[in-house]
Design a protein around this motif. Sequence first.
Motif, PDB file in Angstrom:
ATOM      1  N   VAL A 100       0.842  -1.203   0.000  1.00  0.00           N
ATOM      2  CA  VAL A 100       0.000   0.000   0.000  1.00  0.00           C
ATOM      3  C   VAL A 100       0.879   1.256   0.000  1.00  0.00           C
ATOM      4  O   VAL A 100       0.652   2.197  -0.776  1.00  0.00           O
ATOM      5  N   THR A 103       2.256   1.629  -3.585  1.00  0.00           N
ATOM      6  CA  THR A 103       1.300   2.075  -4.600  1.00  0.00           C
ATOM      7  C   THR A 103       0.942   3.544  -4.416  1.00  0.00           C
ATOM      8  O   THR A 103       0.942   4.319  -5.372  1.00  0.00           O
ATOM      9  N   ARG A 104       0.663   3.924  -3.164  1.00  0.00           N
ATOM     10  CA  ARG A 104       0.282   5.319  -2.899  1.00  0.00           C
ATOM     11  C   ARG A 104       1.354   6.279  -3.414  1.00  0.00           C
ATOM     12  O   ARG A 104       1.048   7.310  -4.010  1.00  0.00           O
ATOM     13  N   LEU A 107       1.835   6.309  -7.381  1.00  0.00           N
ATOM     14  CA  LEU A 107       0.735   6.972  -8.108  1.00  0.00           C
ATOM     15  C   LEU A 107       0.589   8.437  -7.704  1.00  0.00           C
ATOM     16  O   LEU A 107      -0.291   9.131  -8.215  1.00  0.00           O
ATOM     17  N   ASN A 108       1.455   8.916  -6.789  1.00  0.00           N
ATOM     18  CA  ASN A 108       1.397  10.319  -6.377  1.00  0.00           C
ATOM     19  C   ASN A 108       1.720  11.218  -7.580  1.00  0.00           C
ATOM     20  O   ASN A 108       2.730  11.018  -8.243  1.00  0.00           O
ATOM     21  N   HIS A 109       0.825  12.177  -7.884  1.00  0.00           N
ATOM     22  CA  HIS A 109       0.997  12.999  -9.089  1.00  0.00           C
ATOM     23  C   HIS A 109       1.852  14.238  -8.867  1.00  0.00           C
ATOM     24  O   HIS A 109       1.974  15.060  -9.769  1.00  0.00           O
TER      25      HIS A 109
END
Lengths: 471, 471
Positions: A100, A103-104, A107-109
């Motif tokens: 987790v 992934t967090r 995928l942080n933009h």
Amino acid sequence: MSLSKNIAEPSQTRVDMVMGAVRRQIAGQHSQPGARLTSIRAMAERLGVSKSTVVEAYDRLVAEGAITSRPGAGFFASGHLPPLSLAPVDPSAHRDVDPVWMTRRALNHDASLMKPGCGWLPASWMPGDDIARALRRLAREGDGHLVDYASPHGLAPLRQLLARRLADRGIEAPPQHIMITESGTQAVDLLCRFLLKPGDTVLLDDPCYFNFHALMRAHRVNVVSVPYTPNGPDLTQLEHVLGAHRVRLYITNSALHNPTGATLSPVVAHRVLKLAEAHDVLIIEDDIFADFEQEPAPRLAAFDGLDRVIHVGSFSKTLSAAVRCGFIAARSDWIEELVDLKLATSFGGGAFSSDLVFRLLTDGAYRRHMSSVRTRLADAMGKVIRQLHTIGIEPVLEPKGGMFLWCKLPGGLDAAQVARNAFARSVVLAPGQAFSLREEACTFLRFNVAQTLDPTILPAVERAMLQAHPE
Amino acid sequence: MSLSKNIAEPSQTRVDMVMGAVRRQIAGQHSQPGARLTSIRAMAERLGVSKSTVVEAYDRLVAEGAITSRPGAGFFASGHLPPLSLAPVDPSAHRDVDPVWMTRRALNHDASLMKPGCGWLPASWMPGDDIARALRRLAREGDGHLVDYASPHGLAPLRQLLARRLADRGIEAPPQHIMITESGTQAVDLLCRFLLKPGDTVLLDDPCYFNFHALMRAHRVNVVSVPYTPNGPDLTQLEHVLGAHRVRLYITNSALHNPTGATLSPVVAHRVLKLAEAHDVLIIEDDIFADFEQEPAPRLAAFDGLDRVIHVGSFSKTLSAAVRCGFIAARSDWIEELVDLKLATSFGGGAFSSDLVFRLLTDGAYRRHMSSVRTRLADAMGKVIRQLHTIGIEPVLEPKGGMFLWCKLPGGLDAAQVARNAFARSVVLAPGQAFSLREEACTFLRFNVAQTLDPTILPAVERAMLQAHPE
């Protein structure tokens, strides 16, 4: 009197006994959700304990969420388990860095982040111009495909094209054996919903794609694992694990294994299938990196002929992660059940992305794009291996293609600590803890060579390593 | 001798006994999946029955899929349950028309089909030109959004816009209470995975959106239902059902209920929430038809303030079903868990569709489009009600908006039979059997007024009705 006296200070065991009694009262359907529980006084009398013991037990159950307290009204059964959570099983400092966490951050933009740990190519490597051209054509001609739901199995011409592409890899899957999904992840998730029930046992490679661990938690299944070698899973270990556990499903990659970049050998493929047959194990072959291969490796689905192997692919890594499109190739009777399950759980997705992918696959752009990507990746692979060497990081093997290097940190450094330090410097790393439950993996990092070319990244990693050294 | 004689013809009970023994052998972990079972001879001796009895028992178990036979090698434990199936629970001629039947036909792309039973607007009613224009702009400016994964919570500006739109309906949901999904269906599915476990009990409206029944089967939960009245669920029945069953979750529509078109009254909304609180029931408010309302009805999420109510929306019905985009508004601590669950099961979807939806919502096109759609639907509603009347079909109520009419067939005609006859005439109808498990519903059809304007449809329905009349 004496009794009530010598339990004036509630003892651990008495409080536990009261808590157990209340839990049984709730679980045993004797009390509806929201129903009032026995009062403190009555419970104290019934169990022959002091009121303070009952109070402490009720307070602990409230903290657990098993019961609720309404001031003035008493205590009530909440009557339900807390919702499903994917939070780390063991939230120790060492394990807070988990799938987790990975992934967090991946995928942080936040545009300032550099992501040598993420699992996809930089946007600048993707065929943005080809996609823009296809979008303009869709805007002109798309009509229905701009507003319609997809058909149950997915766009027929795309399924015909996929059947031909799979045949090139020796996988016989006519269109009626193929279902379009919204992504490779959705494909594997649908298959897990189809094949598994809570409590089943699933076999994963160790290490494996980190999100498989999160996905298995979402399905409430038990995970066992087998070490992955440069030629595929360790056969001795595999036989041992299949003998010791009632394994229902094995999820693996055959070519360009994530994260090691290893590739299954024909002999190991044959032995894996023999063991799977002997133990009645089904196999999901997740093949989303297929088009990154320089020369084709054997596929379990080709050896097996879609008997107990289910083949999964996608275009998120090669064309676009923004336009979601994946597929499942499996027995046609299973495809029909999977179509129903897909419709029930997502209503089948939209017609748009599969139309766009079909246009990109058929106008020649895709072949050109992928052949240049393979060349660029081979260059980057060589460069990054040399640069990692200068800071003491060594890959366990040099992959035949793809973007991943599975690397050991020097001096037994803890990968989670290095990743935390690097993130403080705006660098997202992929520590072994996210890919494996075994201690050994805690000194490994996965590097994406296409995302590691920025000259500021490895110096930042080196500083993160120095910071992680035990004083 | 005499023993073996009088069981020469295997008796039902002896065969059952052998089958039971084998089942226990498999279930009791005594035999690994794929392990060889006791031979016919040995089993016959062990249980003191004839070989023919054992042969019949093994044959039946093979037919059940509990064991497998390998010619020459003997019988083996298959050791696993068959995969999940959504096939009708009761596949009688009467029940073969079910949610799966409905979905498969509604999504059939055969252009010759007319679909008065489907749940969306004709492509010609959708804003194709606006979408094409937005696509061209995305092709020019989209860059990252053409190839990137979405951020974990979903496009931030879209979540801010949704927060404002929800506030207009009295629902307080700041952006950190909102997660973007790939569709309304995926939103409800994620919430079920988050809140439910197999064996839980879920409350549905009767009738309700047919796919909820398929979705509940996919989650292996029990379904209870409450009749839906013109003002919302029947409160007496609701109190009775919540008293009799341990209900975890209630899934409903507040405005323009599907399929009845009914709308929740403020008083019923208040009572529903009181009962939900008393019985500790959570509520999913599926509000995907919100923008079809002429004047806003009360929302459970507005009364409740996202305490036990979770609000779901989407743009599949209003903008495009091809470009998937939905959302969940809920407690912010639950949103964080739901983000993890979404990433684990779909890796969060693509950045493309939410960007496209955001552009369409902000350039004024959406407001213009929906106000013209509401007007056209009101016209169509009047026309279709009059035309249905001429063939003896009457709606139970005239909805305040939206596209659905829930209609009773004359003369107790069986809706499933009428639907089968109509499908033979290339007309997809929506029979009550797909929306309800109760007998009464079997004489109802749901009509989509926007899809019923073609002058050839109702004559075909009338012929299908005549054909369905018992001779």
